[in-house]
Design a protein around this motif. Structure first.
Motif, PDB file in Angstrom:
ATOM      1  N   LEU A 134       1.561   8.994 -13.672  1.00 51.97           N
ATOM      2  CA  LEU A 134       2.142   7.789 -14.269  1.00 51.97           C
ATOM      3  C   LEU A 134       1.461   6.580 -13.648  1.00 51.97           C
ATOM      4  O   LEU A 134       1.993   5.913 -12.753  1.00 51.97           O
ATOM      5  CB  LEU A 134       3.659   7.744 -14.048  1.00 51.97           C
ATOM      6  CG  LEU A 134       4.498   8.401 -15.153  1.00 51.97           C
ATOM      7  CD1 LEU A 134       4.222   9.900 -15.218  1.00 51.97           C
ATOM      8  CD2 LEU A 134       5.987   8.161 -14.916  1.00 51.97           C
ATOM      9  N   PHE A 135       0.240   6.328 -14.113  1.00 50.19           N
ATOM     10  CA  PHE A 135      -0.554   5.176 -13.713  1.00 50.19           C
ATOM     11  C   PHE A 135      -0.979   4.450 -14.978  1.00 50.19           C
ATOM     12  O   PHE A 135      -1.219   5.083 -16.014  1.00 50.19           O
ATOM     13  CB  PHE A 135      -1.785   5.601 -12.898  1.00 50.19           C
ATOM     14  CG  PHE A 135      -1.454   5.980 -11.479  1.00 50.19           C
ATOM     15  CD1 PHE A 135      -1.691   5.085 -10.438  1.00 50.19           C
ATOM     16  CD2 PHE A 135      -0.892   7.210 -11.189  1.00 50.19           C
ATOM     17  CE1 PHE A 135      -1.372   5.430  -9.127  1.00 50.19           C
ATOM     18  CE2 PHE A 135      -0.568   7.553  -9.882  1.00 50.19           C
ATOM     19  CZ  PHE A 135      -0.813   6.663  -8.855  1.00 50.19           C
ATOM     20  N   LEU A 136      -1.077   3.128 -14.888  1.00 49.34           N
ATOM     21  CA  LEU A 136      -1.391   2.348 -16.078  1.00 49.34           C
ATOM     22  C   LEU A 136      -2.741   2.730 -16.655  1.00 49.34           C
ATOM     23  O   LEU A 136      -2.885   2.910 -17.863  1.00 49.34           O
ATOM     24  CB  LEU A 136      -1.365   0.853 -15.741  1.00 49.34           C
ATOM     25  CG  LEU A 136      -1.453  -0.106 -16.928  1.00 49.34           C
ATOM     26  CD1 LEU A 136      -0.298   0.121 -17.895  1.00 49.34           C
ATOM     27  CD2 LEU A 136      -1.458  -1.552 -16.445  1.00 49.34           C
ATOM     28  N   SER A 137      -3.739   2.873 -15.797  1.00 52.28           N
ATOM     29  CA  SER A 137      -5.089   3.161 -16.261  1.00 52.28           C
ATOM     30  C   SER A 137      -5.780   4.116 -15.309  1.00 52.28           C
ATOM     31  O   SER A 137      -5.478   4.151 -14.119  1.00 52.28           O
ATOM     32  CB  SER A 137      -5.902   1.863 -16.386  1.00 52.28           C
ATOM     33  OG  SER A 137      -7.200   2.121 -16.866  1.00 52.28           O
ATOM     34  N   SER A 138      -6.714   4.898 -15.834  1.00 50.33           N
ATOM     35  CA  SER A 138      -7.477   5.811 -14.989  1.00 50.33           C
ATOM     36  C   SER A 138      -8.360   5.022 -14.033  1.00 50.33           C
ATOM     37  O   SER A 138      -8.843   3.941 -14.359  1.00 50.33           O
ATOM     38  CB  SER A 138      -8.341   6.721 -15.854  1.00 50.33           C
ATOM     39  OG  SER A 138      -7.535   7.532 -16.682  1.00 50.33           O
ATOM     40  N   GLY A 139      -8.556   5.570 -12.858  1.00 48.79           N
ATOM     41  CA  GLY A 139      -9.375   4.885 -11.867  1.00 48.79           C
ATOM     42  C   GLY A 139      -9.319   5.616 -10.544  1.00 48.79           C
ATOM     43  O   GLY A 139      -9.233   6.851 -10.504  1.00 48.79           O
ATOM     44  N   TYR A 140      -9.338   4.862  -9.465  1.00 51.40           N
ATOM     45  CA  TYR A 140      -9.421   5.426  -8.121  1.00 51.40           C
ATOM     46  C   TYR A 140      -8.311   6.435  -7.840  1.00 51.40           C
ATOM     47  O   TYR A 140      -8.562   7.526  -7.318  1.00 51.40           O
ATOM     48  CB  TYR A 140      -9.382   4.280  -7.102  1.00 51.40           C
ATOM     49  CG  TYR A 140      -9.339   4.723  -5.667  1.00 51.40           C
ATOM     50  CD1 TYR A 140     -10.457   5.299  -5.058  1.00 51.40           C
ATOM     51  CD2 TYR A 140      -8.172   4.577  -4.914  1.00 51.40           C
ATOM     52  CE1 TYR A 140     -10.417   5.713  -3.732  1.00 51.40           C
ATOM     53  CE2 TYR A 140      -8.121   4.985  -3.586  1.00 51.40           C
ATOM     54  CZ  TYR A 140      -9.247   5.552  -3.003  1.00 51.40           C
ATOM     55  OH  TYR A 140      -9.190   5.959  -1.698  1.00 51.40           O
ATOM     56  N   PHE A 141      -7.076   6.091  -8.184  1.00 54.67           N
ATOM     57  CA  PHE A 141      -5.965   6.980  -7.865  1.00 54.67           C
ATOM     58  C   PHE A 141      -5.979   8.240  -8.721  1.00 54.67           C
ATOM     59  O   PHE A 141      -5.770   9.349  -8.204  1.00 54.67           O
ATOM     60  CB  PHE A 141      -4.627   6.246  -8.025  1.00 54.67           C
ATOM     61  CG  PHE A 141      -4.326   5.323  -6.882  1.00 54.67           C
ATOM     62  CD1 PHE A 141      -3.761   5.802  -5.713  1.00 54.67           C
ATOM     63  CD2 PHE A 141      -4.625   3.976  -6.968  1.00 54.67           C
ATOM     64  CE1 PHE A 141      -3.488   4.965  -4.644  1.00 54.67           C
ATOM     65  CE2 PHE A 141      -4.361   3.124  -5.904  1.00 54.67           C
ATOM     66  CZ  PHE A 141      -3.797   3.620  -4.739  1.00 54.67           C
ATOM     67  N   THR A 142      -6.226   8.100 -10.023  1.00 59.34           N
ATOM     68  CA  THR A 142      -6.201   9.272 -10.894  1.00 59.34           C
ATOM     69  C   THR A 142      -7.432  10.148 -10.713  1.00 59.34           C
ATOM     70  O   THR A 142      -7.359  11.367 -10.879  1.00 59.34           O
ATOM     71  CB  THR A 142      -6.090   8.852 -12.371  1.00 59.34           C
ATOM     72  OG1 THR A 142      -7.190   7.986 -12.704  1.00 59.34           O
ATOM     73  CG2 THR A 142      -4.776   8.128 -12.628  1.00 59.34           C
ATOM     74  N   ASN A 143      -8.574   9.538 -10.376  1.00 63.13           N
ATOM     75  CA  ASN A 143      -9.829  10.288 -10.283  1.00 63.13           C
ATOM     76  C   ASN A 143     -10.119  10.834  -8.893  1.00 63.13           C
ATOM     77  O   ASN A 143     -10.831  11.844  -8.758  1.00 63.13           O
ATOM     78  CB  ASN A 143     -11.001   9.412 -10.727  1.00 63.13           C
ATOM     79  CG  ASN A 143     -10.884   8.978 -12.175  1.00 63.13           C
ATOM     80  OD1 ASN A 143     -10.202   9.629 -12.974  1.00 63.13           O
ATOM     81  ND2 ASN A 143     -11.526   7.873 -12.518  1.00 63.13           N
ATOM     82  N   ARG A 144      -9.579  10.168  -7.853  1.00 64.98           N
ATOM     83  CA  ARG A 144      -9.918  10.584  -6.492  1.00 64.98           C
ATOM     84  C   ARG A 144      -8.700  10.936  -5.639  1.00 64.98           C
ATOM     85  O   ARG A 144      -8.650  12.000  -5.024  1.00 64.98           O
ATOM     86  CB  ARG A 144     -10.735   9.485  -5.804  1.00 64.98           C
ATOM     87  CG  ARG A 144     -12.093   9.249  -6.455  1.00 64.98           C
ATOM     88  CD  ARG A 144     -12.891   8.187  -5.719  1.00 64.98           C
ATOM     89  NE  ARG A 144     -13.129   8.549  -4.331  1.00 64.98           N
ATOM     90  CZ  ARG A 144     -13.764   7.760  -3.466  1.00 64.98           C
ATOM     91  NH1 ARG A 144     -14.225   6.573  -3.860  1.00 64.98           N
ATOM     92  NH2 ARG A 144     -13.954   8.145  -2.231  1.00 64.98           N
ATOM     93  N   VAL A 145      -7.729  10.017  -5.589  1.00 67.49           N
ATOM     94  CA  VAL A 145      -6.603  10.226  -4.673  1.00 67.49           C
ATOM     95  C   VAL A 145      -5.783  11.445  -5.076  1.00 67.49           C
ATOM     96  O   VAL A 145      -5.508  12.333  -4.240  1.00 67.49           O
ATOM     97  CB  VAL A 145      -5.712   8.971  -4.602  1.00 67.49           C
ATOM     98  CG1 VAL A 145      -4.482   9.247  -3.728  1.00 67.49           C
ATOM     99  CG2 VAL A 145      -6.494   7.787  -4.048  1.00 67.49           C
ATOM    100  N   ILE A 146      -5.369  11.515  -6.338  1.00 67.24           N
ATOM    101  CA  ILE A 146      -4.519  12.635  -6.750  1.00 67.24           C
ATOM    102  C   ILE A 146      -5.241  13.976  -6.612  1.00 67.24           C
ATOM    103  O   ILE A 146      -4.662  14.925  -6.048  1.00 67.24           O
ATOM    104  CB  ILE A 146      -3.984  12.415  -8.182  1.00 67.24           C
ATOM    105  CG1 ILE A 146      -3.034  11.204  -8.199  1.00 67.24           C
ATOM    106  CG2 ILE A 146      -3.255  13.664  -8.693  1.00 67.24           C
ATOM    107  CD1 ILE A 146      -2.551  10.802  -9.576  1.00 67.24           C
ATOM    108  N   PRO A 147      -6.492  14.124  -7.094  1.00 66.14           N
ATOM    109  CA  PRO A 147      -7.179  15.405  -6.860  1.00 66.14           C
ATOM    110  C   PRO A 147      -7.279  15.771  -5.380  1.00 66.14           C
ATOM    111  O   PRO A 147      -7.135  16.950  -5.014  1.00 66.14           O
ATOM    112  CB  PRO A 147      -8.562  15.172  -7.470  1.00 66.14           C
ATOM    113  CG  PRO A 147      -8.327  14.159  -8.547  1.00 66.14           C
ATOM    114  CD  PRO A 147      -7.279  13.242  -7.969  1.00 66.14           C
ATOM    115  N   ASN A 148      -7.505  14.775  -4.521  1.00 66.18           N
ATOM    116  CA  ASN A 148      -7.565  15.054  -3.084  1.00 66.18           C
ATOM    117  C   ASN A 148      -6.215  15.527  -2.550  1.00 66.18           C
ATOM    118  O   ASN A 148      -6.148  16.407  -1.686  1.00 66.18           O
ATOM    119  CB  ASN A 148      -8.025  13.822  -2.320  1.00 66.18           C
ATOM    120  CG  ASN A 148      -9.511  13.547  -2.487  1.00 66.18           C
ATOM    121  OD1 ASN A 148     -10.271  14.440  -2.865  1.00 66.18           O
ATOM    122  ND2 ASN A 148      -9.934  12.317  -2.227  1.00 66.18           N
TER     123      ASN A 148
END
Length: 256
Positions: free
Chosen positions: A207-221
């Motif tokens: 539940l993030f407004l737009s894809s970016g650092y959190f969706t592409n890096r933080v969550i997978p980590n």
């Protein structure tokens, strides 16, 4: 009264992120003839909050209808912006954000999870795409969001996630709709718990407004070696975000 609309989002160095916000506003059905500004808390030069206020007041705006274009009422940014605009007497935490220069009356709206009709529908659509033939009754949908270490804002994040979870479970009947925050860190442990205690598949939807650092890096980590289904799609781009903006503008303008 001369109304003006101020739509405020966080901001990013990623031009594509900013464009997604602009496109969502462009496709929203805003009242005709009322000036509107899309501005950002930080980073986007020339389009910061004070820039938008100044441009609207230069057009004679006397009543400023503010839409916090954020996912959650648990965001400290929503709280500090409301304070800096004079919509509340004090911030709920120590903030460095200074009060803005604003002469107009301020009417402050609500972020997306306060009444998450559209957000829930987007998440359900995303989750259907991830199912790929899996059975609902054998699948756990895990909603992941930013969260906060501050107790007050943590409770707001959890409350917003629960409102979304209840709507989804009522319509889709997953084995469970669970939630996991990044602050405090919950995601990995929750996935592992479902894996060790059940045979369910865990699907993670951010539940993030737009894809970016959190969706592409933080969550997978944070997922690490835990086994789950995840594709990193955020809320934007989706036409229902524009519908939420339209509805929120209408609601806040009815409060005057």
């Amino acid at each position: 009264m001369r109304p003006g609309i101020l739509i405020i989002s966080h901001g990013s160095r990623d031009a594509a992120w900013v464009s997604l916000v602009d496109e969502a506003v462009e496709h929203a059905k805003l009242p005709e003839g009322i000036p509107a500004e899309v501005v950002f808390l930080e980073i986007v030069e020339g389009r910061l909050i004070q820039d938008g206020i100044d441009r609207l007041e230069a057009k004679g705006v006397t009543d400023l209808f503010v839409i916090p274009f954020f996912v959650s009422d648990g965001s400290t940014h929503v709280d500090e912006i409301a304070y800096a605009l004079g919509a509340k007497a004090a911030a709920s935490f120590d903030t460095d954000l200074q009060p803005f220069r604003v002469q107009a009356r301020v009417w402050f709206g609500e972020p997306m999870d306060v009444d998450p009709i559209e957000m829930s529908q987007i998440v359900m659509e995303r989750s259907r795409e991830l199912l790929r033939g899996r059975k609902l009754e054998e699948t756990v949908l895990m909603l992941v969001a930013h969260g906060s270490d501050h107790p007050l804002f943590y409770d707001r994040w959890v409350g917003g996630l629960q409102r979304v979870a209840v709507r989804i479970q009522r319509e889709m009947n997953y084995a469970a709709v669970d939630t996991g925050l990044l602050l405090p860190e919950q995601l990995y442990d929750k996935i592992i718990k479902w894996q060790t205690e059940t045979d369910y598949t865990v699907m993670v939807v951010p539940l993030f407004l737009s894809s970016g650092y959190f969706t592409n890096r933080v969550i997978p980590n944070r997922i690490g070696q835990a086994v789950c289904v995840y594709d990193g799609q955020a809320l934007l781009p989706h036409p229902l975000v524009s519908r939420w903006l339209s509805r929120q503008v209408h609601q806040v303008m009815q409060r005057r």
